[in-house]
Design a protein around this motif. Structure first.
Motif, PDB file in Angstrom:
ATOM      1  N   LYS A   1      -6.051 -14.908   4.709  1.00  0.00           N
ATOM      2  CA  LYS A   1      -4.764 -14.235   4.472  1.00  0.00           C
ATOM      3  C   LYS A   1      -4.037 -13.935   5.781  1.00  0.00           C
ATOM      4  O   LYS A   1      -2.811 -14.072   5.853  1.00  0.00           O
TER       5      LYS A   1
ATOM      6  N   GLN B   1      -0.318 -15.582   7.007  1.00  0.00           N
ATOM      7  CA  GLN B   1       0.913 -14.900   7.440  1.00  0.00           C
ATOM      8  C   GLN B   1       1.208 -15.168   8.914  1.00  0.00           C
ATOM      9  O   GLN B   1       1.962 -14.439   9.548  1.00  0.00           O
TER      10      GLN B   1
ATOM     11  N   GLU C   1       2.807  -0.568   8.184  1.00  0.00           N
ATOM     12  CA  GLU C   1       4.061  -1.278   8.485  1.00  0.00           C
ATOM     13  C   GLU C   1       4.766  -0.672   9.690  1.00  0.00           C
ATOM     14  O   GLU C   1       5.305  -1.393  10.545  1.00  0.00           O
TER      15      GLU C   1
ATOM     16  N   ASP D   1      -5.368  -5.177   2.517  1.00  0.00           N
ATOM     17  CA  ASP D   1      -3.914  -4.942   2.576  1.00  0.00           C
ATOM     18  C   ASP D   1      -3.536  -4.038   3.757  1.00  0.00           C
ATOM     19  O   ASP D   1      -2.480  -4.219   4.366  1.00  0.00           O
TER      20      ASP D   1
ATOM     21  N   LEU E   1      -3.543  -6.387   6.665  1.00  0.00           N
ATOM     22  CA  LEU E   1      -2.398  -7.310   6.619  1.00  0.00           C
ATOM     23  C   LEU E   1      -1.106  -6.580   7.006  1.00  0.00           C
ATOM     24  O   LEU E   1      -0.262  -7.134   7.727  1.00  0.00           O
ATOM     25  N   GLY E   2      -0.972  -5.338   6.562  1.00  0.00           N
ATOM     26  CA  GLY E   2       0.209  -4.541   6.901  1.00  0.00           C
ATOM     27  C   GLY E   2       0.324  -4.304   8.401  1.00  0.00           C
ATOM     28  O   GLY E   2       1.419  -4.240   8.955  1.00  0.00           O
TER      29      GLY E   2
ATOM     30  N   ARG F   1       2.688  -8.225   7.585  1.00  0.00           N
ATOM     31  CA  ARG F   1       3.088  -8.395   6.195  1.00  0.00           C
ATOM     32  C   ARG F   1       4.117  -7.327   5.830  1.00  0.00           C
ATOM     33  O   ARG F   1       3.928  -6.153   6.132  1.00  0.00           O
TER      34      ARG F   1
ATOM     35  N   ARG G   1       6.768  -5.909   2.637  1.00  0.00           N
ATOM     36  CA  ARG G   1       6.846  -5.979   1.177  1.00  0.00           C
ATOM     37  C   ARG G   1       8.125  -6.636   0.683  1.00  0.00           C
ATOM     38  O   ARG G   1       8.207  -7.046  -0.464  1.00  0.00           O
TER      39      ARG G   1
ATOM     40  N   GLY H   1       9.040  -9.389   1.605  1.00  0.00           N
ATOM     41  CA  GLY H   1       8.796 -10.825   1.705  1.00  0.00           C
ATOM     42  C   GLY H   1       9.295 -11.333   3.046  1.00  0.00           C
ATOM     43  O   GLY H   1       9.923 -10.600   3.806  1.00  0.00           O
ATOM     44  N   SER H   2       9.013 -12.604   3.343  1.00  0.00           N
ATOM     45  CA  SER H   2       9.442 -13.156   4.634  1.00  0.00           C
ATOM     46  C   SER H   2       9.499 -14.679   4.545  1.00  0.00           C
ATOM     47  O   SER H   2       8.954 -15.278   3.624  1.00  0.00           O
TER      48      SER H   2
END
Ligand code: ARG
Ligand code: MN
Ligand code: MN
Length: 314
Positions: free
Chosen positions: A34, A38, A257, A293, A296-297, A301, A303, A305-306
């Motif tokens: 994952k 990303q 984030e 998660d 990943l944040g 990542r 939320r 999207g990208s």
């Protein structure tokens, strides 16, 4: 992002077995794939191997001090190496006593770092104030310069030199703090946001104030130490010392984030995932998914999207 992952299957900072299964559980939830998906480059350094330390008798109340001291020395050396290789270091625990080695190893490569400690607990007991004798409730006390004189000499700990000042750490998520810990927090003037503060201010304001505080003397590398029990047990039930009334999934991810947004994340701990504390298979997978998660944040990542700059409409 270039990410270096180190697993520390270590449980001896607390009594419950299963937390040593954290690193492989988090990996088996697809962490590396994952992260690569990303756009991160990832090197997995595997798991540390901890040797049995014989005759590790308690010192006063403190349980298994030599094992904890030695494991943390191994971890500190590994983190130092991963930082020298140029990665943002990700420690997969294991119990939270591992923050000693993770932060000291990080500090060996990076002077002037600051710490964001996300946890239900303050983990700032000293070997003398601890009520449980568990070292996962004490790591911060070993790291703070102002506190050094209060820490008794213990076997396995002679290599430790405190590396942060009291104003270089911020707590988020506190809701189970021992009296001695509360005294220490107040006495040293340590910045913290309890769950009451999160309720009052909202997580956005908490993160704004957190960044203002840690960057008050200029931007510095961040060590994010993330205890999975900071999140509410409904989100991460598979952990050794769950406490009701924790961060929501959204608050927990928002923290990552915002830390990512600073561009200063230099090392991350994700600790206290314990599959044996789950009452059902589903609790293992949901806790592991949440842990992934969180990571990943921390590495981009978002939320909304990208898409990459070379994206073309089909
Ligand atoms: N304050 C308690 C103690 O000192 C609980 C600590 C829990 N720590 C943790 N990393 N989950 O034992
Ligand atoms: Mn905790
Ligand atoms: Mn903790």
């Amino acid at each position: 992002h270039s990410v270096g992952i180190i697993g520390a299957p270590f449980w001896k900072g607390q009594p419950k077995d299963g937390v040593e299964k954290g690193p492989d559980l988090i990996r088996s939830t697809g962490l590396v794939e994952k992260l690569k998906g990303q756009g991160c480059s990832v090197r997995d350094y595997g798991n540390l191997k901890f040797e049995h330390v014989p005759d590790d008798q308690p010192i006063e109340k403190v349980q298994r001090p030599r094992s904890v001291g030695h494991a943390n020395k191994q971890l500190a050396d590994a983190v130092h190496m991963i930082k020298k290789d140029g990665h943002t270091c990700v420690l997969l625990g294991g119990d939270h006593s591992l923050a000693i080695g993770s932060i000291l190893g990080h500090a060996a490569s990076q002077k002037e770092l600051c710490v964001v400690w996300v946890d239900a607990h303050a983990d700032i007991n000293t070997p003398t104030t601890t009520l449980t004798g568990n070292m996962h409730g004490q790591p911060v006390s070993f790291l703070i310069r102002e506190f050094h004189s209060k820490i008794p000499v213990m076997p396995g700990f002679s290599w430790i030199k405190p590396c942060i000042s009291a104003q270089d750490i911020v707590y988020i998520g506190l809701r189970d703090v021992d009296p001695a810990e509360h005294y220490i927090l107040k006495h040293l003037g340590i910045k913290f946001f309890s769950m009451t503060d999160v309720d009052r201010l909202g997580i956005a304001k908490v993160m704004e104030e957190t960044c203002d505080h840690i960057f008050s003397k200029g931007k510095r590398p961040i060590h994010l130490s993330y205890d999975i029990d900071a999140l509410d047990p409904s989100v991460s039930p598979a952990t050794g010392t769950p406490v009701m009334g924790g961060l929501t999934y959204r608050e927990g991810i928002y923290i990552t984030e915002q830390i990512c947004q600073t561009g200063m994340l230099s090392a991350l701990d994700v600790v206290e995932v314990n599959p044996k504390m789950a009452r059902a298979e589903e609790e293992i997978s949901s806790t592991a998914k949440t842990a992934v998660d969180v990571i990943l944040g921390c590495f981009g990542r978002v939320r909304e999207g990208s898409h990459t700059p070379d994206y073309h409409m089909p």
